[in-house]
Design a protein around this motif. Structure first.
Motif, PDB file in Angstrom:
ATOM      1  N   ILE A  99      -2.263 -12.993 -19.722  1.00 51.59           N
ATOM      2  CA  ILE A  99      -1.838 -12.030 -20.741  1.00 51.59           C
ATOM      3  C   ILE A  99      -1.497 -12.775 -22.038  1.00 51.59           C
ATOM      4  O   ILE A  99      -1.934 -12.410 -23.133  1.00 51.59           O
ATOM      5  CB  ILE A  99      -0.615 -11.223 -20.241  1.00 51.59           C
ATOM      6  CG1 ILE A  99      -1.030 -10.282 -19.106  1.00 51.59           C
ATOM      7  CG2 ILE A  99       0.039 -10.446 -21.381  1.00 51.59           C
ATOM      8  CD1 ILE A  99       0.140  -9.559 -18.424  1.00 51.59           C
ATOM      9  N   GLU A 163      -3.473  -0.293 -18.871  1.00 51.96           N
ATOM     10  CA  GLU A 163      -3.269  -0.559 -17.450  1.00 51.96           C
ATOM     11  C   GLU A 163      -3.644   0.689 -16.678  1.00 51.96           C
ATOM     12  O   GLU A 163      -3.233   1.794 -17.053  1.00 51.96           O
ATOM     13  CB  GLU A 163      -1.797  -0.885 -17.160  1.00 51.96           C
ATOM     14  CG  GLU A 163      -1.505  -2.344 -16.988  1.00 51.96           C
ATOM     15  CD  GLU A 163      -0.041  -2.589 -16.653  1.00 51.96           C
ATOM     16  OE1 GLU A 163       0.406  -2.185 -15.562  1.00 51.96           O
ATOM     17  OE2 GLU A 163       0.648  -3.187 -17.487  1.00 51.96           O
ATOM     18  N   MET A 218      -8.513  -8.466 -18.090  1.00 44.84           N
ATOM     19  CA  MET A 218      -7.647  -9.520 -17.543  1.00 44.84           C
ATOM     20  C   MET A 218      -7.224  -9.097 -16.137  1.00 44.84           C
ATOM     21  O   MET A 218      -7.150  -7.907 -15.814  1.00 44.84           O
ATOM     22  CB  MET A 218      -6.455  -9.676 -18.509  1.00 44.84           C
ATOM     23  CG  MET A 218      -5.268 -10.407 -17.989  1.00 44.84           C
ATOM     24  SD  MET A 218      -4.112  -9.190 -17.344  1.00 44.84           S
ATOM     25  CE  MET A 218      -3.313 -10.161 -16.085  1.00 44.84           C
ATOM     26  N   ALA A 220      -4.512 -10.392 -12.697  1.00 52.55           N
ATOM     27  CA  ALA A 220      -3.676 -11.357 -11.972  1.00 52.55           C
ATOM     28  C   ALA A 220      -4.385 -11.640 -10.650  1.00 52.55           C
ATOM     29  O   ALA A 220      -4.320 -10.825  -9.723  1.00 52.55           O
ATOM     30  CB  ALA A 220      -2.276 -10.806 -11.740  1.00 52.55           C
ATOM     31  N   LYS A 223      -2.805 -11.426  -7.057  1.00 57.17           N
ATOM     32  CA  LYS A 223      -2.678 -10.253  -6.201  1.00 57.17           C
ATOM     33  C   LYS A 223      -3.875 -10.189  -5.246  1.00 57.17           C
ATOM     34  O   LYS A 223      -3.934 -10.948  -4.303  1.00 57.17           O
ATOM     35  CB  LYS A 223      -2.540  -8.996  -7.065  1.00 57.17           C
ATOM     36  CG  LYS A 223      -1.433  -9.112  -8.139  1.00 57.17           C
ATOM     37  CD  LYS A 223      -0.039  -8.939  -7.564  1.00 57.17           C
ATOM     38  CE  LYS A 223       1.080  -9.308  -8.530  1.00 57.17           C
ATOM     39  NZ  LYS A 223       1.083  -8.651  -9.821  1.00 57.17           N
ATOM     40  N   MET A 233      -2.444 -17.139 -10.222  1.00 52.24           N
ATOM     41  CA  MET A 233      -3.560 -17.416 -11.130  1.00 52.24           C
ATOM     42  C   MET A 233      -3.919 -16.152 -11.885  1.00 52.24           C
ATOM     43  O   MET A 233      -3.619 -15.036 -11.434  1.00 52.24           O
ATOM     44  CB  MET A 233      -4.780 -17.934 -10.364  1.00 52.24           C
ATOM     45  CG  MET A 233      -5.717 -18.741 -11.258  1.00 52.24           C
ATOM     46  SD  MET A 233      -7.107 -19.450 -10.367  1.00 52.24           S
ATOM     47  CE  MET A 233      -6.261 -20.630  -9.334  1.00 52.24           C
ATOM     48  N   TRP A 354       2.329  -8.325  -4.842  1.00 50.48           N
ATOM     49  CA  TRP A 354       1.746  -7.413  -3.864  1.00 50.48           C
ATOM     50  C   TRP A 354       0.323  -7.839  -3.554  1.00 50.48           C
ATOM     51  O   TRP A 354      -0.177  -8.810  -4.128  1.00 50.48           O
ATOM     52  CB  TRP A 354       1.787  -5.957  -4.351  1.00 50.48           C
ATOM     53  CG  TRP A 354       1.506  -5.719  -5.808  1.00 50.48           C
ATOM     54  CD1 TRP A 354       2.411  -5.832  -6.838  1.00 50.48           C
ATOM     55  CD2 TRP A 354       0.264  -5.334  -6.415  1.00 50.48           C
ATOM     56  NE1 TRP A 354       1.801  -5.537  -8.024  1.00 50.48           N
ATOM     57  CE2 TRP A 354       0.493  -5.213  -7.801  1.00 50.48           C
ATOM     58  CE3 TRP A 354      -1.014  -5.053  -5.920  1.00 50.48           C
ATOM     59  CZ2 TRP A 354      -0.506  -4.850  -8.702  1.00 50.48           C
ATOM     60  CZ3 TRP A 354      -2.014  -4.675  -6.821  1.00 50.48           C
ATOM     61  CH2 TRP A 354      -1.750  -4.585  -8.191  1.00 50.48           C
TER      62      TRP A 354
HETATM   63  C1  PLP Z   1       1.601  -9.325 -11.080  1.00 57.35           C
HETATM   64  C2  PLP Z   1       1.045  -8.752 -12.328  1.00 57.35           C
HETATM   65  C3  PLP Z   1       0.812  -9.549 -13.444  1.00 57.35           C
HETATM   66  C4  PLP Z   1       1.240 -11.008 -13.527  1.00 57.35           C
HETATM   67  O1  PLP Z   1       0.706 -11.830 -12.555  1.00 57.35           O
HETATM   68  P1  PLP Z   1       1.456 -13.213 -12.181  1.00 57.35           P
HETATM   69  O2  PLP Z   1       0.381 -14.013 -11.575  1.00 57.35           O
HETATM   70  O3  PLP Z   1       2.572 -12.839 -11.259  1.00 57.35           O
HETATM   71  O4  PLP Z   1       1.951 -13.804 -13.454  1.00 57.35           O
HETATM   72  C5  PLP Z   1       0.243  -8.967 -14.544  1.00 57.35           C
HETATM   73  N1  PLP Z   1      -0.074  -7.657 -14.567  1.00 57.35           N
HETATM   74  C6  PLP Z   1       0.133  -6.862 -13.511  1.00 57.35           C
HETATM   75  C7  PLP Z   1      -0.246  -5.428 -13.600  1.00 57.35           C
HETATM   76  C8  PLP Z   1       0.706  -7.374 -12.358  1.00 57.35           C
HETATM   77  O5  PLP Z   1       0.933  -6.565 -11.320  1.00 57.35           O
END
Ligand code: PLP
Length: 406
Positions: A99, A163, A218, A220, A223, A233, A354
């Motif tokens: 981000i 989002e 983008m 994460a 997850k 990452m 999650w």
């Molecule tokens: C978890 C998450 C992030 C950030 O990811 P990290 O790897 O924990 O920094 C960004 N956006 C969303 C929607 C997320 O759920």
């Protein structure tokens, strides 16, 4: 005699570090196996000064330095670009770093940024503190109201975050309508308004961010793509090569490298991504529907549930849903009972993030919902479904719900 001299004398003559460091053996190059090799480097060797001076890592045609890519990170980047339906990918050490990379690469002092009011919290914090300090102003918009986005776009607007679904409250916005507004407002501008989607929820599986109008997608990788709950990452994917180059050069100047071992963990998760997504989706839908029917529960938020905000848009645009659902307790339930419910859960562990194997629970306080349309007495409790058996998870929720009757 100093300790140093003593040690030097004790090194056996047979141990020849030079020969071991510059060993001539090279394994045959044609090793091929399901998992890509894990390459690790800060230093990368050049065969000649000419090579050192001419090699270009930016088009992935050669290696120059660990920070600029290894066979392992190039491979992961190409796979994530394909997953998102894009052409180019840059990796970052966390989702949040991805981000930050987008914001730092694409915004300049005097620019304005638009963020949906239900966005991932740290995205908003970065804008409020660092970006504001550098002369980049942020405005918030209601992602469920395209007219609100249109009204908030001004002459300095450069970047709009999206989002789908929103963090915690899981509203599913009309991305084609919202990104079309950005495209229309860009007409005649020297620098178009960029639509950036945080696609962590959809994971590249539920829908294609680019097909719904995003310029930058983008995610994460922490997850779903990892799926293990054991690595951080992030990725930034584009279709436009010029946009990718801007991101890549800022990425280099910021030094946002990822380790080969971490890239390996994500590469290992990718083959099972779609299967895990589908399994966790089915389990979360079953539990969300069940939870909604329990006494003491006012609402369950999940885009696949009729009545959840954006349900019709989700039906139109998505082929699946992430493992998250959010529970709102009846107004008559005491705040202590909400806490007791979370504390009573056994399989659902308390913890952030999650899409890993373990189901998770995070209670949010009402005050944390400020800035959102949140008409409820209690803060929401977000549940993330892991890979445990659904019947066991349902039994866990049922036993924890007993605290409401106490
Ligand atoms: C978890 C998450 C992030 C950030 O990811 P990290 O790897 O924990 O920094 C960004 N956006 C969303 C929607 C997320 O759920």
């Amino acid at each position: 005699m100093s300790d140093l001299q003593a040690t030097a004398i004790l090194v056996p003559a047979l141990l020849q570090p030079t020969a071991l460091i510059h060993h001539p053996y090279r394994p045959p190059a044609d090793f091929d196996a399901p998992a890509p090799g894990v390459h690790k480097a800060s230093t990368v060797f050049f065969p000649s000064v000419a090579a050192l001076r001419s090699r270009d890592w930016k088009d992935k045609s050669a290696y120059t330095y660990g920070l600029h890519g290894t066979p392992t990170t190039f491979t992961l980047e190409e796979r994530i670009a394909s997953l998102e339906g894009g052409a180019h990918c840059v990796l970052a050490p966390s989702g949040l770093a991805a981000i930050a990379l987008v914001d730092l690469a694409l915004l300049r002092a005097g620019d304005e940024l638009l963020i949906p009011h239900n966005a991932y919290g740290p995205n908003k914090s970065l804008a409020q503190v660092e970006l504001a300090g550098w002369g980049i102003q942020t405005r918030y918009y209601d992602p469920m109201d395209p007219a609100d986005l249109a009204a908030k776009i001004g002459p300095a607007t450069r970047l709009v975050w999206f989002e789908a679904a929103g963090s915690i409250t899981l509203e599913f916005p009309d991305l084609p309508a919202l990104t079309a507004i950005c495209r229309q407002a860009s007409e005649g501008r020297a620098r178009p308004i960029l639509s950036v989607l945080d696609n962590t929820w959809g994971a590249g599986v539920a829908f294609s961010g680019f097909e719904l109008g995003a310029d930058v997608v983008m995610q994460a990788l922490t997850k779903y793509p990892s799926g293990g709950g054991d690595v951080l990452m992030g990725s930034v994917v584009t279709r436009d090569p010029a946009l990718h180059r801007e991101l890549l050069l800022t990425h280099m100047r910021l030094g946002l490298g990822v380790s080969g071992n971490d890239a390996e963990l994500v590469l290992r998760g990718l083959p099972s991504l779609a299967l895990r997504y589908a399994a966790q989706d089915a389990a979360a839908r079953e539990l969300a529907g069940w939870m909604q029917a329990q006494p003491g529960i006012k609402r369950v938020l999940h885009p696949a549930l009729p009545g959840s905000p954006g349900h019709e848009t989700w039906l139109r645009d998505a082929r699946g849903a992430a493992c998250l659902f959010t529970v709102v307790f009846d107004d008559a339930v005491l705040p202590e009972q909400v806490v007791a419910f979370c504390d009573a859960l056994r399989l659902f562990r308390l913890g952030y993030s999650w899409a890993g194997p373990v189901s998770l629970c995070v209670p949010y306080e009402r005050a944390e919902m400020r800035g959102r349309d949140w008409p409820h007495v209690h803060g929401p409790v977000r549940l993330a479904v892991g890979l445990e058996a659904v019947a066991d998870l349902r039994a866990d929720l049922a036993q924890a719900l007993r605290v409401l009757r106490a």
